[in-house]
Design a protein around this motif. Structure first.
Motif, PDB file in Angstrom:
ATOM      1  N   ASP A 214      -7.559  -1.486  49.013  1.00  0.00           N
ATOM      2  CA  ASP A 214      -6.313  -1.756  50.217  1.00  0.00           C
ATOM      3  C   ASP A 214      -7.614  -2.116  51.194  1.00  0.00           C
ATOM      4  O   ASP A 214      -7.281  -3.450  52.106  1.00  0.00           O
ATOM      5  N   ALA A 215      -8.082  -1.047  51.362  1.00  0.00           N
ATOM      6  CA  ALA A 215      -9.487  -1.510  52.511  1.00  0.00           C
ATOM      7  C   ALA A 215      -9.834  -2.311  52.133  1.00  0.00           C
ATOM      8  O   ALA A 215     -10.236  -2.913  53.653  1.00  0.00           O
TER       9      ALA A 215
ATOM     10  N   LEU B 241      -6.864   3.834  48.431  1.00  0.00           N
ATOM     11  CA  LEU B 241      -6.981   3.134  49.368  1.00  0.00           C
ATOM     12  C   LEU B 241      -7.937   1.701  49.944  1.00  0.00           C
ATOM     13  O   LEU B 241      -7.533   1.542  51.021  1.00  0.00           O
TER      14      LEU B 241
ATOM     15  N   ALA C 171     -11.789   3.804  57.802  1.00  0.00           N
ATOM     16  CA  ALA C 171     -10.492   4.763  58.664  1.00  0.00           C
ATOM     17  C   ALA C 171      -9.596   4.517  57.760  1.00  0.00           C
ATOM     18  O   ALA C 171      -8.476   5.944  57.622  1.00  0.00           O
ATOM     19  N   ALA C 172      -9.674   4.317  56.796  1.00  0.00           N
ATOM     20  CA  ALA C 172      -8.714   3.239  55.630  1.00  0.00           C
ATOM     21  C   ALA C 172      -8.513   4.816  54.748  1.00  0.00           C
ATOM     22  O   ALA C 172      -7.511   4.947  54.613  1.00  0.00           O
ATOM     23  N   LEU C 173     -10.087   5.738  54.650  1.00  0.00           N
ATOM     24  CA  LEU C 173      -9.415   6.905  53.703  1.00  0.00           C
ATOM     25  C   LEU C 173      -9.280   7.788  54.305  1.00  0.00           C
ATOM     26  O   LEU C 173      -9.686   9.605  53.675  1.00  0.00           O
TER      27      LEU C 173
ATOM     28  N   GLN D  52      -5.447  -2.154  42.098  1.00  0.00           N
ATOM     29  CA  GLN D  52      -4.582  -0.871  42.912  1.00  0.00           C
ATOM     30  C   GLN D  52      -3.405  -0.076  41.712  1.00  0.00           C
ATOM     31  O   GLN D  52      -3.027   0.974  42.098  1.00  0.00           O
TER      32      GLN D  52
ATOM     33  N   GLY E 259      -7.986  -5.568  52.812  1.00  0.00           N
ATOM     34  CA  GLY E 259      -7.437  -5.916  55.014  1.00  0.00           C
ATOM     35  C   GLY E 259      -9.033  -6.544  55.224  1.00  0.00           C
ATOM     36  O   GLY E 259      -8.269  -6.425  56.578  1.00  0.00           O
TER      37      GLY E 259
ATOM     38  N   GLN F  25     -14.218   0.220  58.848  1.00  0.00           N
ATOM     39  CA  GLN F  25     -12.538  -0.238  58.369  1.00  0.00           C
ATOM     40  C   GLN F  25     -12.215   0.743  57.193  1.00  0.00           C
ATOM     41  O   GLN F  25     -11.019   1.469  56.941  1.00  0.00           O
ATOM     42  N   VAL F  26     -13.589   0.591  56.699  1.00  0.00           N
ATOM     43  CA  VAL F  26     -13.740   1.200  54.836  1.00  0.00           C
ATOM     44  C   VAL F  26     -13.417   3.230  55.309  1.00  0.00           C
ATOM     45  O   VAL F  26     -12.370   3.547  54.990  1.00  0.00           O
TER      46      VAL F  26
END
Length: 197
Positions: free
Chosen positions: A127-128, A124, A177-179, A97, A131, A174-175
């Motif tokens: 990071d997702a 993004l 939401a992160a995007l 990243q 996490g 979750q991915v």
């Protein structure tokens, strides 16, 4: 050595003639190496590829012979080995990243737009991925990158198909939401992580 039988037949034959097991490496080694390299980098992937096939060789007498395709079994072994390197995997996502890949020469407007979009989403997404939980990440990557079916992932990870579905659903949420997307992702993990490579 060539062998035209199914993976299960190769494994069964390797119990009598161990050299037959090399056929599995020729068939599936490149796919398993790619999977490991995506998760941990090329250098660790080389070592873990060898370890994956050594473990498989040692456990070949316990292979379920009614499964003609050994890929899910091999992905399961590889994923278990990745689990022993979780911190390395998350560190790799953070490093990738921080250091974006070299961009392609801009050709036309569509290519430039894709480059810009992919680079923006890449950070993004990485990071997702770093996490989400280990189990959710395993399922998501086996489905999205390795194109395994839910049943194959269930076999690989020794979990019920229902668990695969719930982990995949949770990981996708979750991915997304992160995007920052409420609709299904239109850019695949594959496109974002490996664009320009």
């Amino acid at each position: 050595m060539t062998h035209t039988g199914s993976d299960a037949e190769v494994i069964t034959d390797s119990l009598r003639e161990p050299e037959h097991f090399g056929v599995l490496f020729n068939r599936h080694g490149p796919h398993i190496h790619r999977y490991l390299a995506r998760r941990l980098g090329h250098e660790p992937a080389d070592d873990l590829l060898a370890e994956t096939f050594l473990v498989a060789f040692g456990k070949r007498d316990r292979y379920v012979a009614d499964r003609p395709d050994a890929r899910p079994w091999l992905y399961g072994i590889a994923t278990h080995l990745v689990a022993q390197h979780r911190r390395d995997e998350v560190r790799r996502y953070r490093l990738v990243q921080a250091v974006p890949p070299a961009g392609d020469e801009p050709g036309h407007a569509e290519r430039v737009a894709l480059d810009v979009t992919s680079q923006a989403l890449r950070g993004l997404l990485l990071d997702a991925l770093a996490g989400i939980s280990d189990g959710d990440r395993d399922v998501l990557l086996l489905v999205a990158q390795e194109q395994l079916s839910y049943e194959e992932v269930a076999t690989a990870l020794a979990i019920p198909v229902g668990t695969v579905r719930s982990r995949l659903h949770r990981a996708r949420q979750q991915v997304r939401a992160a995007l920052g997307a409420s609709e299904p992702m239109t850019t695949t993990i594959e496109e974002v992580l490996h664009h320009g490579r």
